[in-house]
Design an enzyme around this catalytic site. Structure first.
Site, mmCIF file in Angstrom:
data_model
loop_
_atom_site.group_PDB
_atom_site.id
_atom_site.type_symbol
_atom_site.label_atom_id
_atom_site.label_comp_id
_atom_site.label_asym_id
_atom_site.label_seq_id
_atom_site.Cartn_x
_atom_site.Cartn_y
_atom_site.Cartn_z
ATOM 1 N N ASN A 263 2.317 1.387 4.342
ATOM 2 C CA ASN A 263 2.645 0.102 5.000
ATOM 3 C C ASN A 263 2.337 0.146 6.503
ATOM 4 O OD1 ASN A 263 5.593 -2.022 5.480
ATOM 5 N ND2 ASN A 263 3.501 -2.632 5.104
ATOM 6 N N ASP B 190 -8.299 3.705 1.101
ATOM 7 C CA ASP B 190 -7.355 4.174 2.119
ATOM 8 C C ASP B 190 -8.134 4.639 3.362
ATOM 9 O OD1 ASP B 190 -5.543 5.540 3.644
ATOM 10 O OD2 ASP B 190 -4.743 6.745 1.994
ATOM 11 N N CYS C 272 0.862 -1.190 0.000
ATOM 12 C CA CYS C 272 0.000 0.000 0.000
ATOM 13 C C CYS C 272 0.893 1.233 0.000
ATOM 14 C CB CYS C 272 -0.969 -0.025 1.177
ATOM 15 S SG CYS C 272 -0.187 -0.047 2.803
ATOM 16 N N CYS D 228 -1.427 0.581 7.378
ATOM 17 C CA CYS D 228 -2.862 0.245 7.520
ATOM 18 C C CYS D 228 -3.250 -0.971 6.679
ATOM 19 C CB CYS D 228 -3.742 1.436 7.126
ATOM 20 S SG CYS D 228 -3.449 2.934 8.087
ATOM 21 N N ARG D 229 -3.363 -0.780 5.362
ATOM 22 C CA ARG D 229 -3.937 -1.830 4.521
ATOM 23 C C ARG D 229 -3.014 -3.039 4.332
ATOM 24 N NH1 ARG D 229 -5.161 2.181 -0.277
ATOM 25 N NH2 ARG D 229 -3.286 3.067 0.695
ATOM 26 N N SER D 230 -1.766 -2.793 3.937
ATOM 27 C CA SER D 230 -0.911 -3.968 3.636
ATOM 28 C C SER D 230 -0.529 -4.773 4.885
ATOM 29 C CB SER D 230 0.314 -3.585 2.793
ATOM 30 O OG SER D 230 1.131 -2.657 3.434
HETATM 31 P P1 4NP Z 1 -1.835 2.703 4.131
HETATM 32 O O1 4NP Z 1 -2.511 4.044 4.726
HETATM 33 O O2 4NP Z 1 -1.278 3.076 2.775
HETATM 34 O O3 4NP Z 1 -2.961 1.754 4.072
HETATM 35 O O4 4NP Z 1 -0.739 2.315 5.120
HETATM 36 C C1 4NP Z 1 -1.868 5.279 4.753
HETATM 37 C C2 4NP Z 1 -0.921 5.541 5.705
HETATM 38 C C3 4NP Z 1 -0.309 6.777 5.748
HETATM 39 C C4 4NP Z 1 -0.653 7.756 4.831
HETATM 40 C C5 4NP Z 1 -1.608 7.495 3.870
HETATM 41 C C6 4NP Z 1 -2.217 6.245 3.821
HETATM 42 N N1 4NP Z 1 -0.041 9.035 4.899
HETATM 43 O O5 4NP Z 1 -0.418 9.907 4.087
HETATM 44 O O6 4NP Z 1 0.852 9.251 5.738
#
Ligand code: 4NP
Length: 171
Positions: free
Chosen positions: A20, A134, A17, A22-24
């Site tokens: 790294n 997201d 993602c 939340c989703r992954s």
């Molecule tokens: P992820 O979520 O890609 O599922 O880990 C996010 C984590 C951090 C951010 C965006 C999405 N950020 O903008 O910092």
């Protein structure tokens, strides 16, 4: 992705993602949980990574951890950035959304690994727009939705990969 999977040659899969956190990590935790439930841990190497460097070294987001814990799943990732060299190493690289997919394909300069870079929701029986949304800036309902989508997709993914497992006689 259609190669034989054996204990000597485990299938290497990376969930990717943006951050790294939340989703992954959730996808990694769910897939690992399903693999363990079936006693197939020797047949897989399971990883996650982010296309950005924003959160390198961080554990999974507390809302992601809480949601996974509600389902008996522990998330133990530490965020790392997906590197071009990982394209060589992994058998399957699953992007959580179209932007992650584009960024991964950009790392694959000559397109030689394009076959193994796919969307996670290519495996979802209800893929909608193909994206795992997201959840980072939203509330708990977004995290629960991410969990549900990833569980459904992971179950279908494992079912597909299990067809390629060649068990030894003693198993
Ligand atoms: P992820 O979520 O890609 O599922 O880990 C996010 C984590 C951090 C951010 C965006 C999405 N950020 O903008 O910092």
């Amino acid at each position: 992705m259609n190669r034989k999977i054996t204990k000597d040659n485990p299938f290497k899969i990376s969930f990717v993602c943006l951050g790294n956190i939340c989703r992954s990590p959730t996808a990694e935790g769910i897939f690992e949980h399903l693999v363990n439930q079936k006693g197939l841990q020797s047949y897989f190497y399971i990883d996650s990574a982010g296309t950005s460097a924003y959160h390198i070294g961080e554990p999974a987001n507390s809302k992601s951890q809480w949601t996974a814990n509600q389902h008996g799943i522990k998330l133990h990732s530490r965020a790392r950035r997906f590197e071009a060299g990982d394209l060589e190493d992994f058998d399957l690289i699953l992007a959580m959304d179209h932007e992650n997919l584009r960024n991964l394909k950009r790392l694959d300069r000559n397109g030689e690994h394009s076959e193994k870079i796919k969307l996670m929701r290519d495996f979802d029986p209800q893929p909608e727009d193909g994206e795992v949304p997201d959840p980072y800036y939203g509330g708990m309902d977004g995290f629960q939705n991410v969990f549900d989508v990833l569980k459904r997709s992971s179950e279908a993914l494992l079912k597909e990969l299990e067809k390629n497992i060649e068990k030894e006689k003693a198993d």
